[in-house]
Write a protein that holds these residues in place. Structure first.
Motif, short mmCIF file in Angstrom:
data_model
loop_
_atom_site.label_atom_id
_atom_site.label_comp_id
_atom_site.label_asym_id
_atom_site.label_seq_id
_atom_site.Cartn_x
_atom_site.Cartn_y
_atom_site.Cartn_z
N LEU A 235 0.81 -1.28 -0.08
CA LEU A 235 0.02 -0.04 0.06
C LEU A 235 0.81 1.19 0.03
O LEU A 235 0.65 2.19 -0.69
CB LEU A 235 -0.97 0.05 1.26
CG LEU A 235 -1.87 1.26 1.46
CD1 LEU A 235 -2.59 1.44 0.20
CD2 LEU A 235 -2.67 1.20 2.70
N THR A 238 1.64 2.58 -3.25
CA THR A 238 0.90 3.00 -4.49
C THR A 238 0.24 4.12 -3.99
O THR A 238 -0.89 4.20 -3.30
CB THR A 238 -0.16 1.37 -4.62
OG1 THR A 238 -0.70 1.20 -3.27
CG2 THR A 238 0.60 0.53 -5.12
N LEU A 241 -4.04 4.47 -4.23
CA LEU A 241 -4.93 3.91 -3.24
C LEU A 241 -4.74 4.56 -1.77
O LEU A 241 -5.64 4.69 -1.04
CB LEU A 241 -4.35 2.39 -2.99
CG LEU A 241 -4.58 1.64 -4.27
CD1 LEU A 241 -4.25 0.27 -4.01
CD2 LEU A 241 -6.10 1.65 -4.97
N SER A 244 -6.68 7.75 -1.58
CA SER A 244 -7.90 7.40 -1.65
C SER A 244 -8.51 7.04 -0.18
O SER A 244 -9.85 7.37 0.32
CB SER A 244 -8.39 6.28 -2.45
OG SER A 244 -8.11 4.95 -2.16
N ARG A 347 -13.65 4.59 -4.89
CA ARG A 347 -12.78 3.98 -4.06
C ARG A 347 -12.68 2.29 -4.25
O ARG A 347 -11.50 1.79 -4.46
CB ARG A 347 -12.67 4.52 -2.64
CG ARG A 347 -12.57 6.05 -2.49
CD ARG A 347 -12.13 6.16 -0.93
NE ARG A 347 -13.74 6.03 -0.71
CZ ARG A 347 -14.14 4.83 0.05
NH1 ARG A 347 -13.53 3.78 0.42
NH2 ARG A 347 -15.62 5.27 0.68
N LEU A 351 -9.51 -0.01 -6.00
CA LEU A 351 -8.95 -0.93 -5.16
C LEU A 351 -9.05 -2.45 -5.73
O LEU A 351 -7.93 -3.22 -5.86
CB LEU A 351 -9.47 -0.79 -3.83
CG LEU A 351 -8.92 -1.79 -2.44
CD1 LEU A 351 -7.47 -1.64 -2.51
CD2 LEU A 351 -9.55 -1.82 -1.42
N TYR A 354 -7.06 -2.41 -9.30
CA TYR A 354 -5.75 -2.20 -9.15
C TYR A 354 -4.74 -3.05 -8.52
O TYR A 354 -3.75 -3.34 -9.23
CB TYR A 354 -5.61 -0.65 -8.71
CG TYR A 354 -4.17 0.12 -8.72
CD1 TYR A 354 -3.98 0.91 -9.83
CD2 TYR A 354 -3.20 -0.49 -7.99
CE1 TYR A 354 -2.66 1.59 -10.02
CE2 TYR A 354 -1.94 0.44 -8.19
CZ TYR A 354 -1.72 1.19 -9.13
OH TYR A 354 -0.42 2.03 -9.20
N ASN A 367 -9.14 -1.45 3.91
CA ASN A 367 -10.39 -0.82 3.56
C ASN A 367 -11.40 -1.05 4.76
O ASN A 367 -12.32 0.02 4.81
CB ASN A 367 -11.02 -1.50 2.25
CG ASN A 367 -12.13 -0.56 1.72
OD1 ASN A 367 -11.97 0.70 1.31
ND2 ASN A 367 -13.23 -1.06 1.32
#
Length: 436
Positions: A235, A238, A241, A244, A347, A351, A354, A367
């Protein structure tokens, strides 16, 4: 059919919700199970804070429900995501669902025997643990059930169903409480939740096995803390993400007013069914947004639209806090819900498309912490600020601050507003082209 009729039909398809995922039997079963479970879940979501306020008469205690819900999400949401990547996701979902069912029965027994605020906090903690374990697996299975191009439509259907349940559920809870009173109405709400949850259990049992995919070359398949660390490292690499998640936390922590609803319903609107309308209003807007969401799947500037939606959420929440007529508060909260629908769908689609499948469980765990934990922290913030400065400052000030910080985040870190269509990004990644 005339040319005008064909044009109208094409226009309708552009706006109407995409139902193609329902043609896939496995997805359709889990969608139906989730529909029943989410309706029951919303009954409990209203019953718990109403019960807490009835026991204590203090919005601060209602805000403490946010702590009881968030801490387990933070720990077990991340762990549940790692387990979902290392084990059969169907079995993980079944285990979490069984615990969730048991905690709902515990809430029912507690209400029947006479409540205590500390015991209620403990039961909410167990309920949150169960949700945190099952939620990452439930979300991560969507790309296993649907082809890639239908994932945004599947995410929209899931969220629209959730918001529809969030409309009917709180209204039904408010009606039950207004009709039978809290002493009888609260146990009825918990009992209905327990019965309806059986639909999701049946749908999960009928899912195919979903063992984890083989790890990438040079990568070990790890659960527990090591798996969580791998997911967080991914994470961190990226930015799209990561941003977001950050912008959603801003919106939920600073602008979620739901901990204030029992007090505002009682003091501003005389109690009764008003609390049901307040808890349903955001979901009403999200449901209407979902039913007219055909355009979302065709967006290319997804990051920019995501930021605009979060800003719109904050402004609408602030205006709702200034309104003094119940109908106007409901309308403004519904507009906020429409913005939240757009934000949530974008979102989740970003997720699921991607991230590679071997990471989806862990990222869905993050999440879960953000989506479910953010509002709970928002409950704590709202209750604490209201206790010190009043509901007006807690409600209106939070909405304005969230809108302002969302704009600042987008300007300082422009990777999010540069992000294009998630499916286009996936194609770029497949051929080795750097993604925005």
């Amino acid at each position: 059919m005339t040319d005008a009729d064909r044009a109208r039909s094409r226009g309708s398809r552009r706006w109407a919700i995409d139902l193609r995922p329902l043609a896939v039997p496995a997805y359709r079963r889990i969608w139906l199970g989730n529909t029943l479970a989410m309706f029951g879940f919303q009954l409990t979501a209203v019953a718990v804070p109403v019960e807490m306020y009835a026991l204590t008469g203090d919005s601060f205690w209602v805000g403490l429900l946010g702590v009881a819900g968030f801490v387990p999400l933070l720990v077990f949401g991340l762990w549940g995501g790692a387990v979902a990547d290392a084990r059969d996701r169907r079995r993980v979902l079944l285990a979490g669902s069984a615990l969730l069912w048991a905690s709902t029965l515990g809430l029912l027994v507690h209400a029947l025997l006479g409540g205590h605020p500390v015991v209620l906090l403990a039961l909410v903690t167990v309920h949150s643990i169960a949700f945190a374990i099952s939620s990452p697996a439930r979300s991560a299975i969507v790309p296993r059930l649907l082809p890639l191009e239908l994932v945004p439509a599947g995410s929209t259907l899931n969220y629209t169903t959730f918001t529809a349940a969030s409309v009917v559920g709180p209204l039904a809870a408010g009606l039950i409480i207004a009709t039978f009173g809290a002493d009888t109405g609260l146990p009825i709400a918990y009992a209905l939740d327990a019965v309806l949850f059986a639909g999701l259990v049946v749908a999960t049992v009928r899912l195919p096995a979903m063992p984890p995919e083989p790890p990438a070359e040079g990568e070990a398949r790890r659960g527990g803390l090591a798996g969580i660390a791998d997911g967080l490292r991914y994470l961190a690499t990226t930015p799209v993400l990561l941003l977001s998640f950050a912008i959603d936390l801003i919106a939920m922590i600073l602008a979620m007013p739901r901990a204030l609803f029992p007090e505002v319903a009682q003091e501003r609107f005389g109690g009764g069914a008003a609390v049901g309308w307040l808890y349903s209003a955001i979901a009403i807007g999200a449901m209407l947004g979902g039913l007219t969401s055909g355009w979302i799947g065709r967006l290319r500037r997804q990051g920019l639209v995501l930021v605009a939606a979060v800003v719109g959420w904050g402004v609408a929440i602030a205006l709702a806090g200034l309104a003094r007529q119940l109908w106007l508060v409901v309308v403004l909260l519904a507009l906020a819900g429409m913005a939240d629908l757009v934000s949530a769908v974008l979102r989740q689609s970003m997720l699921l498309v991607y991230a590679p499948d071997r990471m989806r469980g862990r990222l869905q765990g993050v999440n879960t912490v953000v989506v479910a934990g953010g509002p709970r922290l928002g409950d704590l913030r709202a209750g604490t600020v209201a206790a010190g400065f009043g509901t007006g400052v807690a409600w209106v000030g939070g909405g304005l601050l969230s809108a302002a910080l969302a704009i600042v985040l987008a300007v300082v870190f422009p990777a999010l507003i540069r992000y294009r269509s998630a499916t286009a990004t996936a194609r770029d990644r497949a051929v080795g082209t750097p993604a925005g």
